[in-house]
Design a protein around this motif. Structure first.
Motif, PDB file in Angstrom:
ATOM      1  N   ALA A 114      22.501  55.601  14.174  1.00 60.46           N
ATOM      2  CA  ALA A 114      23.641  56.494  14.406  1.00 60.46           C
ATOM      3  C   ALA A 114      24.397  56.017  15.632  1.00 60.46           C
ATOM      4  O   ALA A 114      23.846  55.270  16.465  1.00 60.46           O
ATOM      5  CB  ALA A 114      23.187  57.928  14.612  1.00 60.46           C
ATOM      6  N   VAL A 115      25.657  56.432  15.745  1.00 58.49           N
ATOM      7  CA  VAL A 115      26.362  56.198  16.998  1.00 58.49           C
ATOM      8  C   VAL A 115      26.188  57.426  17.879  1.00 58.49           C
ATOM      9  O   VAL A 115      26.106  58.550  17.380  1.00 58.49           O
ATOM     10  CB  VAL A 115      27.871  55.897  16.826  1.00 58.49           C
ATOM     11  CG1 VAL A 115      28.104  54.444  16.564  1.00 58.49           C
ATOM     12  CG2 VAL A 115      28.498  56.752  15.761  1.00 58.49           C
ATOM     13  N   ALA A 116      26.096  57.169  19.163  1.00 62.35           N
ATOM     14  CA  ALA A 116      25.845  58.271  20.101  1.00 62.35           C
ATOM     15  C   ALA A 116      27.010  59.240  20.099  1.00 62.35           C
ATOM     16  O   ALA A 116      28.112  58.892  19.708  1.00 62.35           O
ATOM     17  CB  ALA A 116      25.614  57.712  21.501  1.00 62.35           C
TER      18      ALA A 116
ATOM     19  N   ARG B  30      32.100  51.247  10.045  1.00 67.65           N
ATOM     20  CA  ARG B  30      32.289  50.523  11.296  1.00 67.65           C
ATOM     21  C   ARG B  30      32.118  51.492  12.449  1.00 67.65           C
ATOM     22  O   ARG B  30      32.677  52.597  12.436  1.00 67.65           O
ATOM     23  CB  ARG B  30      33.682  49.894  11.366  1.00 67.65           C
ATOM     24  CG  ARG B  30      33.881  49.209  12.707  1.00 67.65           C
ATOM     25  CD  ARG B  30      35.208  48.529  12.838  1.00 67.65           C
ATOM     26  NE  ARG B  30      35.373  48.145  14.244  1.00 67.65           N
ATOM     27  CZ  ARG B  30      36.341  47.383  14.692  1.00 67.65           C
ATOM     28  NH1 ARG B  30      37.243  46.905  13.873  1.00 67.65           N
ATOM     29  NH2 ARG B  30      36.410  47.082  15.981  1.00 67.65           N
ATOM     30  N   ALA B  31      31.367  51.071  13.443  1.00 70.97           N
ATOM     31  CA  ALA B  31      31.210  51.875  14.657  1.00 70.97           C
ATOM     32  C   ALA B  31      31.094  50.909  15.819  1.00 70.97           C
ATOM     33  O   ALA B  31      30.179  50.087  15.852  1.00 70.97           O
ATOM     34  CB  ALA B  31      29.970  52.757  14.573  1.00 70.97           C
ATOM     35  N   GLY B  32      32.021  50.993  16.721  1.00 69.32           N
ATOM     36  CA  GLY B  32      32.022  50.044  17.836  1.00 69.32           C
ATOM     37  C   GLY B  32      32.263  48.643  17.301  1.00 69.32           C
ATOM     38  O   GLY B  32      33.126  48.425  16.449  1.00 69.32           O
ATOM     39  N   ASP B  33      31.460  47.698  17.772  1.00 74.75           N
ATOM     40  CA  ASP B  33      31.647  46.301  17.369  1.00 74.75           C
ATOM     41  C   ASP B  33      30.824  45.938  16.148  1.00 74.75           C
ATOM     42  O   ASP B  33      30.746  44.766  15.783  1.00 74.75           O
ATOM     43  CB  ASP B  33      31.241  45.376  18.529  1.00 74.75           C
ATOM     44  CG  ASP B  33      32.176  45.529  19.723  1.00 74.75           C
ATOM     45  OD1 ASP B  33      33.364  45.816  19.488  1.00 74.75           O
ATOM     46  OD2 ASP B  33      31.719  45.375  20.862  1.00 74.75           O
ATOM     47  N   LEU B  34      30.172  46.923  15.554  1.00 74.59           N
ATOM     48  CA  LEU B  34      29.284  46.606  14.428  1.00 74.59           C
ATOM     49  C   LEU B  34      29.780  47.208  13.125  1.00 74.59           C
ATOM     50  O   LEU B  34      30.397  48.281  13.104  1.00 74.59           O
ATOM     51  CB  LEU B  34      27.862  47.119  14.714  1.00 74.59           C
ATOM     52  CG  LEU B  34      27.113  46.456  15.875  1.00 74.59           C
ATOM     53  CD1 LEU B  34      25.731  47.071  16.030  1.00 74.59           C
ATOM     54  CD2 LEU B  34      26.993  44.958  15.667  1.00 74.59           C
TER      55      LEU B  34
END
Lengths: 116, 132
Positions: A114-116, B30-34
């Motif tokens: 997950a993203v924070a 996509r999340a951030g650079d990934l």
């Protein structure tokens, strides 16, 4: 949860903007007891536990980006999906379903990023 | 400030299997650079139908489609950092590798290969994480 069994793994690890969650199975979070059942009942419990873990780490089910969903038999794929879509109804994460043997006679195990 | 979380879809919507089959996952996030992709199976990009065949055929079709998916999101096969390959039978490991090498000739990504049950007569499924 896993820590309660003395296994050499953390429940989740945060690194930068990402949270990596260990495989979650159907355990009663109040007692630590295994709650083996059907794919449907285990999937509900697993998602509830995964929600607890993610929220403890400051994120949520909605912020998951990739899930590995493990089921004990491919024939249960649709049973898993029926529960699965209730917990991530909009913009669900990327996912791969692995049909594998799971420890302790569990029928479902999910791990997630997950993203924070 | 946490990164945005954005759903990725292939430019060729024939390859949008989760939409076309109403499955509860997104093609990629996509999340951030990934970039995180869902497991991809062998699909004909012209018709959207499953393209069953040998492990070599399915591996080639999947990696070709995966290149399209990643390019739709501004990345590429060269930018893959981790791959999971699921095979219906580990006896076919070298048949998968022979085709796999064509797509990753230099500095290939980290990879795990497992023998598992797959659906619908498919022999190969591949997912990945890539940098943008």
């Amino acid at each position: 949860m896993a820590a309660g069994y003395g296994w050499p793994q953390s429940t989740a690890v945060r690194a930068g903007d990402y949270v990596f969650v260990s495989g979650v199975v159907a355990i009663d979070p109040g007692t630590g007891e295994r709650v083996n059942g059907t794919v449907t009942s285990e999937a509900h419990r697993v998602f509830q536990n995964l929600k607890l873990v993610l929220e403890s780490a400051g994120t949520s089910l909605e912020r998951m980006v990739q899930v590995r969903a493990m089921i004990y038999d491919r024939i249960e794929y649709d049973a898993l999906n029926r529960v699965y879509r209730q917990y991530v109804p909009n913009g669900p994460p990327a996912r791969t379903v692995w049909s594998v043997q799971i420890i302790d006679a569990f029928k479902v195990q999910l791990d997630a990023i997950a993203v924070a | 400030m946490t990164p945005a979380r954005e759903i990725i879809t292939p430019k060729n919507q024939m390859l949008n299997v989760s939409r076309n089959l109403n499955l509860p996952h997104s093609p990629g996030i996509r999340a951030g650079d990934l970039i995180f992709l869902s497991g991809m199976v062998s699909v004909d990009p012209a018709t959207g139908e499953r393209s069953l065949g040998t492990v070599a055929h399915e591996t080639r079709q999947i990696l070709s489609n995966m290149a399209h998916m990643l390019e739709s999101a501004g990345s590429s096969l060269e930018r893959v950092v981790k791959i999971n390959v699921l095979l219906y039978d580990m006896l076919e490991f070298e048949n998968m590798n022979a085709v796999y090498r064509e797509f990753f000739p230099h500095d290939p990504p980290a990879r795990t290969t497992c023998g598992v049950q797959l659906s619908s007569g498919l022999k190969v499924e591949i997912d990945c994480i890539a940098i943008v």
